[in-house]
Structures are given as structure tokens and as C-alpha cells.
Design an enzyme around this catalytic site. Sequence first.
Site, PDB file in Angstrom:
ATOM      1  N   ASP A  45       0.868  -1.165   0.000  1.00 13.04           N
ATOM      2  CA  ASP A  45       0.000   0.000   0.000  1.00 13.04           C
ATOM      3  C   ASP A  45       0.916   1.230   0.000  1.00 13.04           C
ATOM      4  O   ASP A  45       2.112   1.120   0.316  1.00 13.04           O
ATOM      5  CB  ASP A  45      -0.895  -0.035   1.239  1.00 13.04           C
ATOM      6  N   ASP A  58      -0.060   5.159   0.966  1.00 19.30           N
ATOM      7  CA  ASP A  58      -0.259   6.141   2.043  1.00 19.30           C
ATOM      8  C   ASP A  58      -0.305   5.445   3.405  1.00 19.30           C
ATOM      9  O   ASP A  58      -1.133   4.561   3.640  1.00 19.30           O
ATOM     10  CB  ASP A  58      -1.553   6.917   1.812  1.00 19.30           C
ATOM     11  N   THR A 112      -2.296   0.923  -4.464  1.00 15.93           N
ATOM     12  CA  THR A 112      -2.836   2.052  -3.711  1.00 15.93           C
ATOM     13  C   THR A 112      -4.272   2.380  -4.100  1.00 15.93           C
ATOM     14  O   THR A 112      -4.686   2.154  -5.244  1.00 15.93           O
ATOM     15  CB  THR A 112      -1.951   3.304  -3.911  1.00 15.93           C
ATOM     16  N   SER A 113      -5.014   2.928  -3.154  1.00 17.10           N
ATOM     17  CA  SER A 113      -6.368   3.410  -3.423  1.00 17.10           C
ATOM     18  C   SER A 113      -6.353   4.807  -4.042  1.00 17.10           C
ATOM     19  O   SER A 113      -7.393   5.318  -4.436  1.00 17.10           O
ATOM     20  CB  SER A 113      -7.186   3.433  -2.126  1.00 17.10           C
TER      21      SER A 113
END
Length: 224
Positions: free
Chosen positions: A19, A21, A112-113
Site C-alpha cells: 500500500d 499512504d 494504492t487506493s
Amino acid sequence: MSVAQSSAFAKTYSGFLFDMDGTIINSIAAAERVWGNWARSKGLDVEKFMPTMHGKRGIDTIGQLNLPGVDPVAESTLIMEAEIADVEGVVALPGAIDFLASLPPERWAIVTSSPYRLAMARLDAAGIPVPRFIVTAEDVKVGKPDPQCYILGAERLGLRTSDCLVFEDVMAGIKAGEAAGADVLVITATHSHPVETGHTTLPNYENVHAHVDGEGKMSVVCNG
């Protein structure tokens, strides 16, 4: 550092999926400035709202609120532009740059989102080179905690998720990694309170290094 019963430190993996952040960079201050302003503009309880937006796509966060007259697509686009414009204080987590640089480039990916342009802006601000493989918000139909992002990340490495270790920091991502069938290591650097998890936890990358064996399998090793 917490080592769970089935410790990620005791195993080797064909791929690492990170991931972004809160896991390899700290962007909390910037994200909370932008999202806090947005939440206030919608009359939301900012203190209650803020914990719900970490680790998920903006469009999913807004859509789940079911606010009357609010278009999740349009609003998430506005928020993305504001976040791209505000990268003040975005930094790499301690040890993350060296840890990532030590990995074979074909064996790891960022999952990542964040939308692609925001991911590029934050990686640049944090001094982390763009990896060979990256999965962003646009690449999936459903965001975390749905597992498709990590399944796609493993596929781009040419691997099965069961052969990968997922590095995460929030529950939506942890659940996505679990549902994908991967082992999960939880990074706690940006947490303001203890994380309740049975997974191996690590504050940051300062006191560990990556080991690559003769067969190309990778492991996370404690220094000293």
C-alpha cells in the site's frame, strides 16, 4: 515490533505488495487538510468522519455516505485535484526508500487506493522512485476492502497472491490483503493508537532489511 504466531519474518515470499499512504509514505497531514475542508463544507462531523476515509478510494468513501445531491465522481475528482496541489509534509517513512531500493524491481508493486496522478505526486514529494508495477484507483472496479487490487498486483508480478506479502496500515487494506489470500504485515508508523491485529506489525523500516535468497525468494529480516 510485534511478531504474530505465524510471523511474516519466518517466511519467504516471491513478491511484496505495498500500500502507499501510511505504509511507505506519510501523507496524513495533507490528506486530512483536504478531506477535513471537504467534510466541513458538507456539514459532516469532521472528527467522526476522518477515520473512515483512510485506505479507501475517494469515490467509495463519498458514495458510502449517501449524501443527497452529492455526485461521488465529481466530488472525488475535486478532492483529488486539491490533494495533488497539497503535498506539503508528504515524506517517506523511516527506512522505506532504502528498503524498496534493495528489492528486485520485478518482484514488488505498489497497490494504492489513490488515483494515478495523486500517487505520482505523492511518490515524487516523498522521494520514492515510481516502481515498475503499480495498481491505482483507476485499475479496479471496486476498491479496498475488496481484494481485486491485490489480486491484480500479484498478477502483474506474474505471481499468486498466496506467494506474496502485503504491507498495509489500515483495516480496509488489511481486509483486502486477507481476502486476496496473501500474508499481511501491518505498518504502524502513522497510527495514533494501537492496532488490534493478529498480523505481524512493524513501526517502520528502520530496523529491518530485505533478504533475497539464491532462488529469488524474499524475506523481511530484523537487523542485529
